[in-house]
Design an enzyme around this catalytic site. Structure first.
Site, PDB file in Angstrom:
ATOM      1  N   LYS A   1       0.855  -1.200   0.000  1.00  0.00           N
ATOM      2  CA  LYS A   1       0.000   0.000   0.000  1.00  0.00           C
ATOM      3  C   LYS A   1       0.878   1.233   0.000  1.00  0.00           C
ATOM      4  CE  LYS A   1      -4.094   1.968   0.640  1.00  0.00           C
ATOM      5  NZ  LYS A   1      -3.774   2.787  -0.556  1.00  0.00           N
TER       6      LYS A   1
ATOM      7  N   LYS B   1       5.057   2.190   8.324  1.00  0.00           N
ATOM      8  CA  LYS B   1       3.868   2.974   8.701  1.00  0.00           C
ATOM      9  C   LYS B   1       2.644   2.061   8.856  1.00  0.00           C
ATOM     10  CE  LYS B   1       3.611   6.758   6.304  1.00  0.00           C
ATOM     11  NZ  LYS B   1       3.278   7.752   5.246  1.00  0.00           N
TER      12      LYS B   1
ATOM     13  N   LYS C   1       5.127   2.092  -3.049  1.00  0.00           N
ATOM     14  CA  LYS C   1       5.109   3.506  -3.458  1.00  0.00           C
ATOM     15  C   LYS C   1       5.326   3.578  -4.956  1.00  0.00           C
ATOM     16  CE  LYS C   1       4.820   7.546  -1.337  1.00  0.00           C
ATOM     17  NZ  LYS C   1       4.221   7.740  -0.005  1.00  0.00           N
TER      18      LYS C   1
ATOM     19  N   THR D   1      -4.713  12.802   6.680  1.00  0.00           N
ATOM     20  CA  THR D   1      -3.297  12.859   7.087  1.00  0.00           C
ATOM     21  C   THR D   1      -3.133  13.871   8.213  1.00  0.00           C
ATOM     22  OG1 THR D   1      -2.646  12.282   4.845  1.00  0.00           O
ATOM     23  CG2 THR D   1      -0.938  13.241   6.251  1.00  0.00           C
TER      24      THR D   1
ATOM     25  N   ASN E   1      -2.111  19.699   0.858  1.00  0.00           N
ATOM     26  CA  ASN E   1      -3.219  19.009   1.537  1.00  0.00           C
ATOM     27  C   ASN E   1      -2.984  18.901   3.042  1.00  0.00           C
ATOM     28  OD1 ASN E   1      -4.245  16.201   2.605  1.00  0.00           O
ATOM     29  ND2 ASN E   1      -5.701  16.876   1.073  1.00  0.00           N
TER      30      ASN E   1
ATOM     31  N   SER F   1      -7.307   5.472   4.117  1.00  0.00           N
ATOM     32  CA  SER F   1      -7.262   4.694   2.871  1.00  0.00           C
ATOM     33  C   SER F   1      -7.681   3.248   3.144  1.00  0.00           C
ATOM     34  CB  SER F   1      -5.839   4.679   2.298  1.00  0.00           C
ATOM     35  OG  SER F   1      -5.602   5.801   1.489  1.00  0.00           O
TER      36      SER F   1
HETATM   37  N1  GLU Z   1       0.743   8.921   0.340  1.00  0.00           N
HETATM   38  C1  GLU Z   1       0.272   8.763   1.701  1.00  0.00           C
HETATM   39  C2  GLU Z   1       1.400   8.351   2.604  1.00  0.00           C
HETATM   40  O1  GLU Z   1       2.550   8.594   2.327  1.00  0.00           O
HETATM   41  C3  GLU Z   1      -0.948   7.850   1.785  1.00  0.00           C
HETATM   42  C4  GLU Z   1      -0.753   6.451   1.319  1.00  0.00           C
HETATM   43  C5  GLU Z   1      -2.026   5.663   1.222  1.00  0.00           C
HETATM   44  O2  GLU Z   1      -3.078   6.196   1.540  1.00  0.00           O
HETATM   45  O3  GLU Z   1      -1.947   4.492   0.800  1.00  0.00           O
HETATM   46  O4  GLU Z   1       1.181   7.866   3.683  1.00  0.00           O
END
Ligand code: GLU
Length: 420
Positions: free
Chosen positions: A69, A93, A105, A189, A219, A349
């Site tokens: 993810k 994370k 990513k 976030t 954001n 998410s």
């Molecule tokens: N891009 C965000 C992060 O770095 C969200 C990633 C997601 O929602 O999968 O945590």
């Protein structure tokens, strides 16, 4: 950005955390390399009829705890090293929050501001055409990141649906609400970081009235300023890539949002006691809470000593370099680390993915309540671990995540199991 050594630098945290746990060597062997990174040169047709190509990547760093993810960023400085490092951070994370996911990513090396809207749509669809075999609701689930948004996610979900021949909303999160997005994903976030600050306010000495400086007004930066100001915190400085503004008596967030919408924060300078500031000076503003909400490596060995805040809330990924971390620790500045502080985004998410699979959508109150509960639960656990072991909150977050990752890796059997 020290691109070549970026992942090596990130891996220092893994080694550090490993020292606090009794791990099987299999665990580090599994986690110290990205599992797979795919690189594709995307080719699109521009509005003037010409063709242009862009480098694009998707990394699935580790999938032991579930499908990978993580977001997709569109940025001119993106590199493969950056994508792999960000995917490593996503692995930790998701484990910090106990989400049933590994880490991934993606990126396209592009300045999206140079593209028309139609070109941006073609690029988004080209990304999914190139990576359609890699992504999937049980394989790898993208989301927004720097300079991508819900509309980009909507185009991507639509492209995926036409490739596989059926609607598959759970392949991607951060979609528009009308296309299966979750309520509350837009500010998730910032909201996660906000719940964390409120939960630990007493221990951190950050009660309402405290002064806040926000670096980056995208954001995450916009929403954290709004949420904290509504509770009586004083936003004394904000910056974006074009400049910074400062006001000791506090900035009006409504006016900030309006000015940003019209393109320039600095247009507010000159009235209401607001002055401009070189964007690089934002980290040194006199305040209690500093919120880096832009890109990596913003607080580094040359400016860390100038930080006056007592607490740093990392809403960006990797905003503090390891050298800066040491300097801040010596100054007793508490850093709420990215893999916890900005995990609200991936957590909502996850809620979106669950709702897509259930075909049943939750009210906003339920999203907020579940997010708050999870941020408080993991925040409390990491705070207690840091106190107990006498380590930084960052080290504690890594130890917390690593013990979950280790349990999953060890559950497949370790050397001892196979040789005894
Ligand atoms: N891009 C965000 C992060 O770095 C969200 C990633 C997601 O929602 O999968 O945590």
């Amino acid at each position: 950005m020290h691109a070549a050594s970026m992942l090596d630098q990130a891996l220092i945290r893994l080694d550090e955390a490993a020292r606090h746990l009794d791990l099987d060597p299999d665990v580090l062997e599994k986690l110290k390399y990205p599992r797979e990174t795919t690189k594709v040169r995307l080719m699109i047709r521009l509005d003037d009829g010409s063709r242009k190509s862009f480098m694009a990547w998707r990394c699935r760093y580790d999938d032991t705890r579930g499908p990978t993810k993580g977001g997709i960023r569109f940025h001119p400085d993106s590199t493969i090293e950056e994508v792999e490092t960000l995917a490593f951070w996503m692995t930790f994370k998701c484990a910090v929050m106990n989400l049933p996911y590994g880490g991934g990513k993606g990126a396209v090396q592009v300045d999206p501001h140079t593209l028309s809207k139609a070109e941006l749509e073609r690029l988004s669809r080209a990304y999914v055409q190139a990576f359609s075999k890699i992504i999937g609701p049980d394989r790898d689930i993208p989301a927004p990141d720097v300079y991508t948004n819900s509309m980009v996610m909507g185009w991507m979900a639509d492209e995926y649906a036409s490739i596989v021949g059926e609607a598959t909303p759970a392949v991607i999160t951060g979609k528009p609400i009308a296309l299966g997005g979750s309520l509350g994903r837009d500010d998730a976030t910032a909201r996660g970081g906000y719940y964390l600050v409120r939960r630990l306010a007493r221990q951190l000495g950050l009660e309402p009235g405290a002064r806040v400086a926000v670096q980056g007004f995208g954001n995450a930066g916009q929403h954290i300023a709004r949420l904290l100001a509504a509770d009586g915190y004083r936003i004394v400085a904000v910056s974006d890539s074009k400049g910074a503004i400062h006001c000791t008596s506090g900035l009006d967030v409504g006016k900030l949002l309006a000015a940003k919408g019209q393109g320039s924060l600095t247009s507010l300078a000159g009235s209401d006691g607001i002055s401009t500031l070189p964007a690089d000076d934002l980290v040194a503003v006199d305040c209690e809470l500093l919120v880096p909400a832009a890109l990596e490596d913003m607080i580094h060995e040359d400016n860390a000593a100038s930080v006056k805040a007592r607490v740093v809330l990392e809403l960006a990924n990797g905003p503090v370099t390891p050298e800066a971390d040491e300097i801040l620790a010596k100054k007793n500045v508490l850093v709420l680390p990215d893999i916890l502080a900005n995990a609200g985004g991936v957590t909502v998410s996850y809620f979106e993915w669950v709702q897509n699979r259930q075909g049943y959508y939750w009210p906003i109150e339920e999203v907020h309540e579940r997010l708050r509960t999870m941020m408080e639960r993991e925040g409390d656990a990491i705070w207690a671990l840091a106190q107990d072991k006498g380590i930084t909150l960052r080290s504690a977050a890594y130890v917390h995540a690593l013990s979950r990752l280790a349990s999953a890796i060890e559950a497949h059997g370790t050397q001892q199991f196979f040789t005894s």
